[in-house]
Design a protein around this motif. Structure first.
Motif, PDB file in Angstrom:
ATOM      1  N   TYR A 330       0.832  -1.205   0.000  1.00 41.33           N
ATOM      2  CA  TYR A 330       0.000   0.000   0.000  1.00 41.33           C
ATOM      3  C   TYR A 330       0.870   1.259   0.000  1.00 41.33           C
ATOM      4  O   TYR A 330       0.676   2.185  -0.797  1.00 41.33           O
ATOM      5  CB  TYR A 330      -0.929  -0.016   1.217  1.00 41.33           C
ATOM      6  N   LEU A 331       1.849   1.296   0.898  1.00 41.38           N
ATOM      7  CA  LEU A 331       2.742   2.463   0.963  1.00 41.38           C
ATOM      8  C   LEU A 331       3.530   2.605  -0.339  1.00 41.38           C
ATOM      9  O   LEU A 331       3.656   3.712  -0.882  1.00 41.38           O
ATOM     10  CB  LEU A 331       3.707   2.346   2.157  1.00 41.38           C
ATOM     11  N   SER A 336       4.788   5.386  -5.419  1.00 38.56           N
ATOM     12  CA  SER A 336       4.971   5.288  -6.878  1.00 38.56           C
ATOM     13  C   SER A 336       4.042   6.244  -7.607  1.00 38.56           C
ATOM     14  O   SER A 336       4.433   6.886  -8.591  1.00 38.56           O
ATOM     15  CB  SER A 336       4.637   3.885  -7.367  1.00 38.56           C
ATOM     16  N   GLN A 337       2.800   6.345  -7.130  1.00 36.92           N
ATOM     17  CA  GLN A 337       1.845   7.253  -7.769  1.00 36.92           C
ATOM     18  C   GLN A 337       2.340   8.699  -7.724  1.00 36.92           C
ATOM     19  O   GLN A 337       2.030   9.495  -8.596  1.00 36.92           O
ATOM     20  CB  GLN A 337       0.477   7.152  -7.096  1.00 36.92           C
ATOM     21  N   TYR A 338       3.100   9.027  -6.704  1.00 37.10           N
ATOM     22  CA  TYR A 338       3.667  10.382  -6.608  1.00 37.10           C
ATOM     23  C   TYR A 338       4.938  10.527  -7.461  1.00 37.10           C
ATOM     24  O   TYR A 338       5.596  11.563  -7.431  1.00 37.10           O
ATOM     25  CB  TYR A 338       4.004  10.725  -5.159  1.00 37.10           C
ATOM     26  N   GLY A 339       5.344   9.449  -8.113  1.00 38.42           N
ATOM     27  CA  GLY A 339       6.523   9.510  -8.978  1.00 38.42           C
ATOM     28  C   GLY A 339       7.843   9.244  -8.272  1.00 38.42           C
ATOM     29  O   GLY A 339       8.919   9.419  -8.856  1.00 38.42           O
ATOM     30  N   ILE A 340       7.775   8.829  -7.030  1.00 41.23           N
ATOM     31  CA  ILE A 340       9.002   8.600  -6.262  1.00 41.23           C
ATOM     32  C   ILE A 340       9.658   7.290  -6.716  1.00 41.23           C
ATOM     33  O   ILE A 340       8.983   6.266  -6.810  1.00 41.23           O
ATOM     34  CB  ILE A 340       8.668   8.551  -4.758  1.00 41.23           C
ATOM     35  N   PRO A 341      10.965   7.325  -7.027  1.00 43.33           N
ATOM     36  CA  PRO A 341      11.622   6.101  -7.504  1.00 43.33           C
ATOM     37  C   PRO A 341      11.875   5.112  -6.353  1.00 43.33           C
ATOM     38  O   PRO A 341      12.616   5.429  -5.419  1.00 43.33           O
ATOM     39  CB  PRO A 341      12.951   6.610  -8.077  1.00 43.33           C
ATOM     40  N   MET A 422       0.467   5.555   6.836  1.00 44.43           N
ATOM     41  CA  MET A 422       1.169   5.347   5.563  1.00 44.43           C
ATOM     42  C   MET A 422       0.883   6.491   4.593  1.00 44.43           C
ATOM     43  O   MET A 422       1.750   6.908   3.836  1.00 44.43           O
ATOM     44  CB  MET A 422       0.775   3.995   4.942  1.00 44.43           C
ATOM     45  N   ASP A 423      -0.351   7.022   4.629  1.00 46.71           N
ATOM     46  CA  ASP A 423      -0.681   8.172   3.782  1.00 46.71           C
ATOM     47  C   ASP A 423       0.198   9.373   4.134  1.00 46.71           C
ATOM     48  O   ASP A 423       0.729  10.056   3.259  1.00 46.71           O
ATOM     49  CB  ASP A 423      -2.160   8.564   3.965  1.00 46.71           C
ATOM     50  N   VAL A 424       0.328   9.628   5.434  1.00 45.48           N
ATOM     51  CA  VAL A 424       1.138  10.757   5.897  1.00 45.48           C
ATOM     52  C   VAL A 424       2.598  10.590   5.458  1.00 45.48           C
ATOM     53  O   VAL A 424       3.247  11.543   5.020  1.00 45.48           O
ATOM     54  CB  VAL A 424       1.031  10.856   7.444  1.00 45.48           C
ATOM     55  N   VAL A 425       3.082   9.370   5.546  1.00 44.60           N
ATOM     56  CA  VAL A 425       4.470   9.082   5.159  1.00 44.60           C
ATOM     57  C   VAL A 425       4.663   9.344   3.662  1.00 44.60           C
ATOM     58  O   VAL A 425       5.612  10.015   3.248  1.00 44.60           O
ATOM     59  CB  VAL A 425       4.827   7.615   5.505  1.00 44.60           C
ATOM     60  N   ALA A 430       6.589  12.723  -0.900  1.00 46.13           N
ATOM     61  CA  ALA A 430       6.227  13.418  -2.140  1.00 46.13           C
ATOM     62  C   ALA A 430       6.609  14.902  -2.074  1.00 46.13           C
ATOM     63  O   ALA A 430       7.099  15.471  -3.047  1.00 46.13           O
ATOM     64  CB  ALA A 430       4.734  13.263  -2.400  1.00 46.13           C
ATOM     65  N   LEU A 431       6.405  15.513  -0.907  1.00 45.01           N
ATOM     66  CA  LEU A 431       6.736  16.936  -0.778  1.00 45.01           C
ATOM     67  C   LEU A 431       8.251  17.149  -0.843  1.00 45.01           C
ATOM     68  O   LEU A 431       8.726  18.120  -1.441  1.00 45.01           O
ATOM     69  CB  LEU A 431       6.148  17.496   0.521  1.00 45.01           C
TER      70      LEU A 431
END
Ligand code: F0G
Length: 461
Positions: A330-331, A336-341, A422-425, A430-431
């Motif tokens: 889930y995390l 990944s959706q935020y584009g983080i490698p 996990m959402d907060v993380v 992403a920021l």
């Protein structure tokens, strides 16, 4: 949309009976804290941490059954009742014949390395682990990496990146002779590769090969049930088998083990060494008294062994692993959706961010993963850790290892945090990703001799 029958969501197979309140900080407090910690997340005080993803080691939440077993601890110095319960659980779920409890995994690694390695022998393994390799080297051994090449590539989608490359092993055996091989270390769900499993097929081939050459397989079984989950989900023919059955099958194909029970086995402290070889056991029983304690407690309290016996049982529950690894996935998907490698496929115990792809403007000598872990803490109080050049350390000649993987590990403790955490993380990562170009590297200002990542200090460049 109504989900398909087969794709129903997982949920935690437990509910909460007690909670631990979290602390929050502001950015000024975090800046002070990370500077004082020399930009090393290991040196932060946990009071300054909001969501702690430093490690999955010893940070698990015990169940009500484990806590009630705790009260049954037999604290006798010798022949503790609790030891026999632990031994019985290890026999039942793992199947190894002889058991020596130790205070944690590295206690087992120390004893096993001292017994089984002769000076100058090679110890091939499916990627190094920090404490494992240091004990092998202190015992006079030379570590050799025999993991498949795919494991060193964060983008390679091989489903079993923990596999051993038998050709690499064979080359080593041909070059030096089987007598120069102390044993093969086979780690389940390889930590440094990103929590990546080996396949049963690969283990069977390794087993056959080592029987021909008279070489033992020592299983670092710290995350064996997580490896078993991936075998169940990904390997043809295993979907109908239980994790309990798969774990047993893995153990049956190996000759001995070291275990940090602080991970899979759901306790806050503990470990053991196991073997099927009566001579190794005899020596271990002697040596454990020198380093850990009597062979029926090995540095643990009776209550710790009680909790471990119950934790081992809970760790092989199918619903437990589905939720545990479900949360990790889930995390990972969210990041990944935020584009983080991140390292793919998503592994078992955490999300590993590719720091070189995240911060391509930094060279590895500027410690990109270390810098990124510090930056994420600064953003949100989420504590992660470096798994790159700092963790890799130096070779016997004092030169830095340059690992291909330069990662930040977001490690998820078992049964501790919720999906909302996990959402907060993911949002914090992403920021930080958005302002990645403004992140500077670090220089090391203090370097300890052993396992430097734990206590090294840095300054901003
Ligand atoms: N082997 C593996 C694969 C591990 O991940 C660890 C610990 C050990 C052995 C040593 O066990 O800590 O009980 O002495 N890994 C922790 C981590 C420290 O954060 O990955 P230990």
């Amino acid at each position: 949309m109504i989900p398909q029958e087969k794709k129903r969501s997982w949920a935690e197979p437990y509910k909460m009976k007690m909670v631990e309140l979290l602390k929050t900080t502001n950015r000024a407090q975090r800046l002070k804290a990370i500077r004082e910690a020399g930009y090393n997340t290991f040196l932060l005080k946990s009071a300054d941490v909001y969501i702690d993803l430093l490690t999955d080691s010893g940070t698990n939440a015990m169940s009500d059954r484990q806590w009630s077993a705790f009260m049954l601890g037999d604290e006798a110095y010798a022949g503790s009742e609790s030891y026999f319960k632990l031994e019985a659980a290890i026999h039942k779920y793992y199947g190894y014949k002889y058991v020596i409890p130790t205070h944690q995994g590295r206690g087992a690694e120390n004893i096993l390395s001292q017994i089984m390695i002769k000076k100058g022998q090679y110890v091939p393994g499916n990627m190094y682990f920090t404490t494992t390799r240091v004990h092998q080297e202190l015992a006079g051994g030379i570590f050799a990496d025999i993991i498949i090449d795919e494991a060193h590539d964060p983008n390679n989608l091989h489903p079993f990146k923990g596999n051993v490359d038998l050709q690499k092993l064979d080359e080593l055996v041909k070059k030096h002779g089987a007598s120069k091989i102390a044993y093969v270390t086979l780690a389940s769900n390889v930590n440094m590769a990103g929590g990546q499993p080996f396949s049963m097929q690969n283990l069977k081939e390794l087993h056959t090969y080592t029987r021909v050459h008279g070489i033992s397989i020592i299983h670092d079984m710290t995350r064996v049930a997580e490896n078993a989950y991936f075998i169940q989900q990904r390997e043809p023919g295993y979907l109908k088998k239980t994790i309990q059955e798969i774990v047993r099958e893995i153990c049956n194909l190996t000759d001995g083990a070291t275990m940090s029970a602080k991970k899979d086995a759901l306790v806050n402290i503990g470990g053991f060494m196991a073997t099927n070889d009566p001579t190794v056991f005899e020596e271990a029983r002697n040596l454990v008294v020198v380093y850990e304690g009597l062979h029926t407690y090995g540095g643990l309290a009776g209550r710790d062994m009680e909790a471990m016996a119950v934790g081992i049982k809970e760790s092989v529950d199918d619903n437990h692993q589905r939720a545990r690894i479900g949360q990790v996935i889930y995390l990972g998907e969210k990041m990944s959706q935020y584009g983080i490698p991140i390292v793919r496929p998503i592994g078992g115990h955490g999300i590993f961010v590719d720091a070189m792809a995240f911060l391509p403007h930094l060279s590895q000598d500027q410690f990109p993963a270390q810098a990124l872990a510090a930056e994420i803490y600064l953003d949100s109080g989420v504590r992660t850790m470096e798994r790159g050049i700092v963790s890799a350390g130096r070779n016997a000649q004092g030169q830095n290892y340059y690992p291909k993987l330069e990662l930040v590990r977001f490690t998820i403790p078992r049964r501790v945090y919720t999906q909302a955490h996990m959402d907060v993380v993911a949002e914090s990562a992403a920021l930080v990703f958005q302002r990645r170009k403004r992140i500077n590297g670090l220089k090391m200002t203090y370097e300890p001799k052993y396992l430097r990542f734990f206590q090294a200090r840095f300054e901003k460049l």
